[in-house]
Enzyme design. Structure first.
Site, PDB file in Angstrom:
ATOM      1  NE  ARG A  59      -3.867   1.735   2.630  1.00  0.00           N
ATOM      2  CZ  ARG A  59      -4.228   2.261   3.800  1.00  0.00           C
ATOM      3  NH1 ARG A  59      -3.691   1.832   4.916  1.00  0.00           N
ATOM      4  NH2 ARG A  59      -5.124   3.197   3.844  1.00  0.00           N
ATOM      5  CG  ASN A 106      -3.643  -0.399  14.571  1.00  0.00           C
ATOM      6  OD1 ASN A 106      -4.622   0.057  13.994  1.00  0.00           O
ATOM      7  ND2 ASN A 106      -2.962   0.309  15.462  1.00  0.00           N
ATOM      8  CG  PHE A 117       2.203   3.259   8.639  1.00  0.00           C
ATOM      9  CD1 PHE A 117       2.371   4.626   8.807  1.00  0.00           C
ATOM     10  CD2 PHE A 117       1.417   2.575   9.568  1.00  0.00           C
ATOM     11  CE1 PHE A 117       1.797   5.301   9.865  1.00  0.00           C
ATOM     12  CE2 PHE A 117       0.826   3.245  10.633  1.00  0.00           C
ATOM     13  CZ  PHE A 117       1.016   4.616  10.787  1.00  0.00           C
ATOM     14  CG  LEU A 126      -2.327   8.136  11.187  1.00  0.00           C
ATOM     15  CD1 LEU A 126      -1.187   7.611  10.333  1.00  0.00           C
ATOM     16  CD2 LEU A 126      -3.549   7.251  11.060  1.00  0.00           C
ATOM     17  CG  HIS A 130      -1.639   3.637  13.727  1.00  0.00           C
ATOM     18  ND1 HIS A 130      -1.844   2.431  13.108  1.00  0.00           N
ATOM     19  CD2 HIS A 130      -2.690   4.428  13.391  1.00  0.00           C
ATOM     20  CE1 HIS A 130      -2.964   2.492  12.410  1.00  0.00           C
ATOM     21  NE2 HIS A 130      -3.498   3.696  12.572  1.00  0.00           N
TER      22      HIS A 130
END
Length: 170
Positions: A59, A106, A117, A126, A130
């Site tokens: 991704r 996650n 990432f 975020l 995370h």
């Protein structure tokens, strides 16, 4: 102070840096062992055991992040060094303030496995969701190139970008 921290890391048997050698070049990640020891141990042990070797970045979203660490290449696979999922280690001292932040991917609270990432820009939404466990300390230009590849409608690179080898450094 930094030398004492490195000595603690060595005593724990965890490298403070990991080099990811990819099909587009290499970059080095500094691990924040003092802030996220279990997460760093997971990443280090998976790297040391060759778990990430041959795994793609599945991704890539320009100006957001590059994500990898799933041996199935789907974004739905991978498990931790500990087996299954493990708990978050979120520190209020660490924030997604800019490009180069290393964080766990996650599927909600306490669902960390093998996926990670690296940010390509500030991503404050975020924070608190995370586990941040490191940063890019060498080769940021490689990460920037990775972040600009052509992707399909699901953000998967058209030409696979592989982690050829993950190498634990001192």
């Amino acid at each position: 102070e930094r030398e004492r921290e490195r000595e603690r890391e060595r005593a724990m048997g965890i490298a403070s840096r990991v080099r990811l050698e990819t099909s587009m070049g290499s970059f080095v990640l500094e691990l924040y062992v003092a802030h996220a020891p279990r997460t760093c141990e997971n990443f280090y042990e998976l790297s040391k055991r060759g778990y990430y070797d041959g795994v793609i970045f599945h991704r890539v979203i320009p100006d957001f992040m590059i994500q990898g660490g799933d041996p199935t290449g789907t974004g739905r696979g991978g498990e931790s060094f500990f087996g299954g999922k493990f708990a978050d280690e979120i520190s209020p001292l660490l924030k997604h303030t800019g490009a180069g932040v290393l964080s766990m991917a996650n599927a909600g609270p306490n669902t960390n496995g093998s996926q990670f990432f690296v940010t390509l820009a500030p991503t404050p939404w975020l924070d608190g969701k995370h586990t941040i466990f490191g940063r890019v300390c060498e080769g940021m230009q490689v990460v920037e190139r990775l972040g600009n590849v052509v992707t399909d409608a699901r953000d998967k690179p058209r030409d696979p970008i592989k982690i050829l080898r993950a190498v634990a450094l001192t």
